[in-house]
Design a protein around this motif. Structure first.
Motif, mmCIF file in Angstrom:
data_model
loop_
_atom_site.group_PDB
_atom_site.id
_atom_site.type_symbol
_atom_site.label_atom_id
_atom_site.label_comp_id
_atom_site.label_asym_id
_atom_site.label_seq_id
_atom_site.Cartn_x
_atom_site.Cartn_y
_atom_site.Cartn_z
ATOM 1 N N SER A 26 0.748 -1.140 -0.136
ATOM 2 C CA SER A 26 -0.147 -0.169 -0.005
ATOM 3 C C SER A 26 0.828 1.316 -0.098
ATOM 4 C CB SER A 26 -0.957 0.099 1.202
ATOM 5 O OG SER A 26 -1.865 1.128 1.154
ATOM 6 N N LYS A 27 1.943 1.160 0.755
ATOM 7 C CA LYS A 27 2.844 2.471 0.736
ATOM 8 C C LYS A 27 3.691 2.569 -0.372
ATOM 9 C CE LYS A 27 6.769 4.456 3.499
ATOM 10 N NZ LYS A 27 7.827 4.078 4.333
ATOM 11 N N TYR A 28 3.717 1.434 -1.238
ATOM 12 C CA TYR A 28 4.453 1.493 -2.732
ATOM 13 C C TYR A 28 3.637 2.411 -3.276
ATOM 14 C CZ TYR A 28 4.997 -0.202 -7.310
ATOM 15 O OH TYR A 28 5.102 -0.315 -8.589
ATOM 16 N N ALA A 29 2.121 1.945 -3.467
ATOM 17 C CA ALA A 29 1.318 2.589 -4.407
ATOM 18 C C ALA A 29 1.001 4.013 -4.053
ATOM 19 C CB ALA A 29 -0.075 1.729 -4.456
ATOM 20 N N TYR A 30 0.958 4.238 -2.819
ATOM 21 C CA TYR A 30 0.330 5.763 -2.191
ATOM 22 C C TYR A 30 1.592 6.619 -2.707
ATOM 23 C CZ TYR A 30 -1.238 9.383 0.744
ATOM 24 O OH TYR A 30 -1.723 10.425 1.406
ATOM 25 N N SER A 31 2.866 6.269 -2.282
ATOM 26 C CA SER A 31 3.908 7.008 -2.392
ATOM 27 C C SER A 31 4.063 7.405 -3.999
ATOM 28 C CB SER A 31 5.152 6.607 -1.864
ATOM 29 O OG SER A 31 5.435 5.170 -1.984
ATOM 30 N N ARG A 34 1.798 9.768 -5.373
ATOM 31 C CA ARG A 34 1.996 11.284 -4.863
ATOM 32 C C ARG A 34 3.605 11.813 -4.989
ATOM 33 N NH1 ARG A 34 -2.205 9.032 -3.401
ATOM 34 N NH2 ARG A 34 -3.989 9.996 -2.746
ATOM 35 N N HIS A 35 4.103 10.945 -5.983
ATOM 36 C CA HIS A 35 5.504 11.488 -6.179
ATOM 37 C C HIS A 35 6.525 11.709 -4.908
ATOM 38 C CE1 HIS A 35 4.846 12.325 -10.630
ATOM 39 N NE2 HIS A 35 3.754 11.637 -10.225
ATOM 40 N N ARG A 36 6.304 10.732 -3.838
ATOM 41 C CA ARG A 36 7.156 10.935 -2.696
ATOM 42 C C ARG A 36 8.194 9.940 -3.068
ATOM 43 N NH1 ARG A 36 2.230 11.417 1.806
ATOM 44 N NH2 ARG A 36 1.698 13.436 1.063
ATOM 45 N N TRP A 37 9.229 10.024 -3.565
ATOM 46 C CA TRP A 37 10.013 9.007 -4.050
ATOM 47 C C TRP A 37 10.851 8.474 -2.916
ATOM 48 C CZ3 TRP A 37 7.895 7.158 -7.803
ATOM 49 C CH2 TRP A 37 7.311 8.094 -8.759
ATOM 50 N N ASP A 38 11.335 9.187 -1.932
ATOM 51 C CA ASP A 38 11.943 8.710 -0.849
ATOM 52 C C ASP A 38 11.167 7.648 0.061
ATOM 53 O OD1 ASP A 38 14.225 10.148 -1.108
ATOM 54 O OD2 ASP A 38 13.932 11.897 0.075
ATOM 55 N N ASP A 39 10.034 7.991 -0.040
ATOM 56 C CA ASP A 39 9.120 6.691 0.709
ATOM 57 C C ASP A 39 8.927 5.672 -0.279
ATOM 58 O OD1 ASP A 39 8.486 8.606 2.981
ATOM 59 O OD2 ASP A 39 6.553 9.421 2.191
ATOM 60 N N PHE A 40 8.614 5.980 -1.441
ATOM 61 C CA PHE A 40 8.713 4.878 -2.649
ATOM 62 C C PHE A 40 9.765 3.935 -2.463
ATOM 63 C CE2 PHE A 40 9.734 3.437 -6.989
ATOM 64 C CZ PHE A 40 8.573 2.696 -7.154
ATOM 65 N N ALA A 41 11.199 4.431 -2.335
ATOM 66 C CA ALA A 41 12.258 3.843 -2.344
ATOM 67 C C ALA A 41 12.487 3.033 -1.046
ATOM 68 C CB ALA A 41 13.523 4.668 -2.805
ATOM 69 N N SER A 42 11.954 3.527 -0.136
ATOM 70 C CA SER A 42 12.154 3.005 1.282
ATOM 71 C C SER A 42 11.512 1.611 1.469
ATOM 72 C CB SER A 42 11.502 3.863 2.561
ATOM 73 O OG SER A 42 10.080 3.970 2.409
#
Length: 176
Positions: A26-31, A34-42
């Motif tokens: 869920s965090k993968y898709a949400y980030s 929203r282009h929150r790339w640090d959260d995406f990579a985390s």
């Protein structure tokens, strides 16, 4: 869920681990949306392997007709820029961080099938749909993807679950 000789967790802990994995996805898709790339990579393990090379020939929406060559050529050129698979959290971040803010995405993740293979590893399949609205001036205005994510997960020493391998399978791509 299948039993494993390496799986010693209680049923409650197994269910909790499966829920934690769903939260990672869920965090993968949400980030991403929203282009929150640090959260995406985390959400990826430091040594993760990321492969989005699967790209069937795009079709016009609601048809079996191919898209115009300007659209298919645009995707071919985009695909040639990346060397698949991407290896490592930093490479995954670098491949996404420059996505324009006006490239709008919406991901819908559904139908999780998660199998714990040990106390610290799992396999997962999530079906998905994603919608993309491209920046003005691109030969593609809109893309709709339908398919599945095939992944493995690992629980690291910090106690958190991370995507370890990521393979995108697109079953249909529609573009305008």
């Amino acid at each position: 869920m299948t039993a494993s000789a390496e799986l010693t967790m209680s049923i409650a802990d197994q269910l909790f681990a499966i829920e934690q994995i769903k939260q990672v996805k869920s965090k993968y898709a949400y980030s991403a949306d929203r282009h929150r790339w640090d959260d995406f990579a985390s959400v990826f393990a430091p040594d993760a392997v990321f492969d989005e090379s699967d790209f069937p020939n795009p079709l016009q929406p609601y048809t079996k007709d191919p898209v115009p060559s300007t659209v298919s050529d645009y995707f071919k050129q985009s695909a040639e820029k990346a060397e698949w698979p991407l290896v490592g959290r930093d490479a995954i971040l670098a491949a996404h961080v420059d996505l324009p803010d006006d490239h709008v995405m919406v991901h819908h993740i559904m139908d999780p099938y998660i199998v714990l293979t040990s106390d610290s590893t799992a396999t997962a399949r999530f079906r998905f749909e994603s919608y993309h609205w491209f920046p003005v001036g691109r030969p593609v205005k809109y893309m709709h993807n339908i398919g599945a994510y095939h992944e493995t997960y690992v629980r690291l020493d910090d106690g958190n679950w991370y995507i370890h391998t990521f393979k995108l399978e697109r079953q249909r791509v529609e573009c305008v």
